[in-house]
Design an enzyme around this catalytic site. Structure first.
Site, PDB file in Angstrom:
ATOM      1  N   HIS A   1       6.974 -25.907   0.649  1.00  0.00           N
ATOM      2  CA  HIS A   1       7.876 -26.389   1.697  1.00  0.00           C
ATOM      3  C   HIS A   1       9.235 -26.694   1.075  1.00  0.00           C
ATOM      4  CE1 HIS A   1       3.768 -27.919   2.824  1.00  0.00           C
ATOM      5  NE2 HIS A   1       4.079 -27.285   3.950  1.00  0.00           N
TER       6      HIS A   1
ATOM      7  N   HIS B   1      -0.710 -36.481   0.858  1.00  0.00           N
ATOM      8  CA  HIS B   1      -1.763 -35.484   1.041  1.00  0.00           C
ATOM      9  C   HIS B   1      -2.855 -35.589  -0.016  1.00  0.00           C
ATOM     10  CE1 HIS B   1      -1.190 -32.717   4.337  1.00  0.00           C
ATOM     11  NE2 HIS B   1       0.094 -32.601   4.085  1.00  0.00           N
TER      12      HIS B   1
ATOM     13  N   HIS C   1      -8.115  19.946  -7.183  1.00  0.00           N
ATOM     14  CA  HIS C   1      -7.189  19.579  -6.112  1.00  0.00           C
ATOM     15  C   HIS C   1      -6.430  20.817  -5.632  1.00  0.00           C
ATOM     16  CE1 HIS C   1      -8.028  15.510  -7.452  1.00  0.00           C
ATOM     17  NE2 HIS C   1      -7.249  15.008  -6.507  1.00  0.00           N
TER      18      HIS C   1
END
Length: 434
Positions: A328, A263, A420
């Site tokens: 792999h 490759h 909140h």
């Protein structure tokens, strides 16, 4: 002879050094950063300069390949080549069709409905390596999941051959897959153009696909930038680990190692063997098979960075495999499935003597765009889900405020965030006043 160690005799530092990837010593990050900075500063002018210097290709009309050229390339394919591309795409589509996030809605409190909505990203950028080896298979592996996710715009970039544009088989595959937006540009400069939306390329929301060390570095840097595209996974130079006991076929082991070594000069292959005698058999087969490979020079360069690990048991083999976390992993042992069940970290696993990694690269179905350089500890391969995103949707009723409200108020008080708390208190008061 490949560098070798006995696993049981190696200390932690030796093991770590053994599994260092060759790409880690490159200047890829530095070079990619300079290219990204230049493209940000000078846009198309910078992109064109890099394209001329590195690709030998920067047409005045722009980098996009005309659709007529895609169709002509498809029409020029032989019937056998056309069938091979379509058959491989069908297998990949069949495997990936089971994937994808699902939308749902549940009641978390009485009168509180919470749901998840699934939508695709708007623009997927696909990088298809096509310089020294035109990877038609990568286009299949990326385009099919994107299509299954229903991504509305898929933009492909592929390195052109020097002075000739994109390799025709890549263009033909794009046409057969119904992908009509292909740009003849590659490398870190192509990734920069796609991630920043320069030189006529769209600005991708996310970039997919493997590449060399410079491509991987550019993707990584863009993903860390506020103005850049997200990245699928760390995918650089290819790698394989083959675990083979003494009963394995040395020739098959050797060709599996070579199929990755060919490759890229920065690819890495690792053999885990149960005896030095078998390892030598494999090395002899590698040398014999190299003589017939057109890319023998590339393979030899990659083999210089490769390793042999000698183990005495399946447990040691599994330990070595988990430490390497290979892209792999091929298992050719007496009971490959049993050994594979002990391995947690691998991008994709190939079991038994009849399962070459090449099958996964091309047409078996699972994706071949996989994490490299040890990233398999935290990442898997490309999936349909990577082309999707989820959005949560919440709708409360007045009824739900009575049960949910006190919990929200108490937790907000614990955190010292009074706005909140009041956001819930005021709503509960509105209900009480009615």
């Amino acid at each position: 002879m490949l560098t070798r160690i006995e696993w049981s005799q190696a200390d932690a530092e030796t093991r770590q050094r053994l599994f260092e990837r060759p790409s880690l010593g490159s200047d890829a990050l530095k070079v990619a950063q300079s290219i990204l900075d230049d493209v940000r500063a000078r846009g198309e002018t910078a992109v064109r300069e890099y394209a001329v210097r590195l690709d030998g290709w920067a047409p005045e009309a722009g980098f996009r390949v005309p659709q007529t050229e895609l169709k002509a390339a498809a029409d020029a394919l032989s019937g056998d080549d056309r069938a091979a591309i379509l058959d491989a795409a069908n297998a990949v589509r069949t495997f990936h069709a089971e994937q994808g996030y699902r939308s749902y809605e549940v009641e978390t409190w009485p009168g509180a409905r919470a749901g998840r909505r699934v939508t695709p990203i708007d623009v997927a950028g696909l990088y298809v390596p096509a310089g020294t080896a035109p990877l038609v298979s990568t286009l299949i592996m990326l385009a099919v999941p994107a299509q299954l996710a229903q991504v509305p715009r898929i933009a492909v970039i592929a390195p052109p051959c020097k002075g000739q544009g994109v390799e025709p088989t890549v263009l033909a595959a794009a046409s057969l897959l119904g992908v009509d937006e292909v740009y003849a540009i590659g490398g870190a400069h192509g990734v920069a153009a796609l991630g920043l939306g320069a030189a006529g390329l769209p600005k991708a929301d996310k970039i997919f696909g493997p590449g060399n060390a410079y491509v991987a570095a550019a993707k990584s840097l863009l993903a860390q930038s506020p103005d850049g595209a997200a990245a699928d996974l760390p995918a650089g130079p290819s790698e394989v680990m083959v675990v083979a006991d003494d009963k394995a076929d040395a020739e098959l082991v050797a060709i599996d190692l070579l199929s990755q070594a060919e490759h890229d000069v920065l690819a890495q292959v690792v053999l885990v063997a149960y005896s030095d005698a078998f390892a030598r058999q494999v090395e002899n087969e590698i040398e014999r098979l190299l003589g017939d490979l057109p890319r023998a020079e590339t393979a030899r360069a990659a083999l210089a960075n490769s390793r042999v690990v000698l183990v005495s048991s399946d447990d040691e083999a599994a330990e070595a495999a988990n430490a390497y976390a290979s892209e792999h992993l091929i298992v050719q042992t007496d009971d490959p499935r049993a050994l594979a069940n002990k391995i947690r970290h691998a991008g994709s696993i190939f079991l038994g003597p009849w399962t070459p990694e090449a099958a996964g690269d091309y047409a078996a179905g699972p994706n071949h765009a996989l994490p490299t350089a040890g990233a398999a500890r935290a990442y898997g391969g490309v999936t349909v889900e990577m082309f999707q995103k989820t959005t949560t949707v919440l709708e409360l009723s007045q009824t739900s405020l009575q049960t949910l409200g006190p919990v929200v108020e108490r937790l907000a008080t614990l955190e010292g965030l009074d706005a909140h708390r009041l956001a819930m208190v005021l709503r509960r008061q509105r209900k009480a006043d009615r």
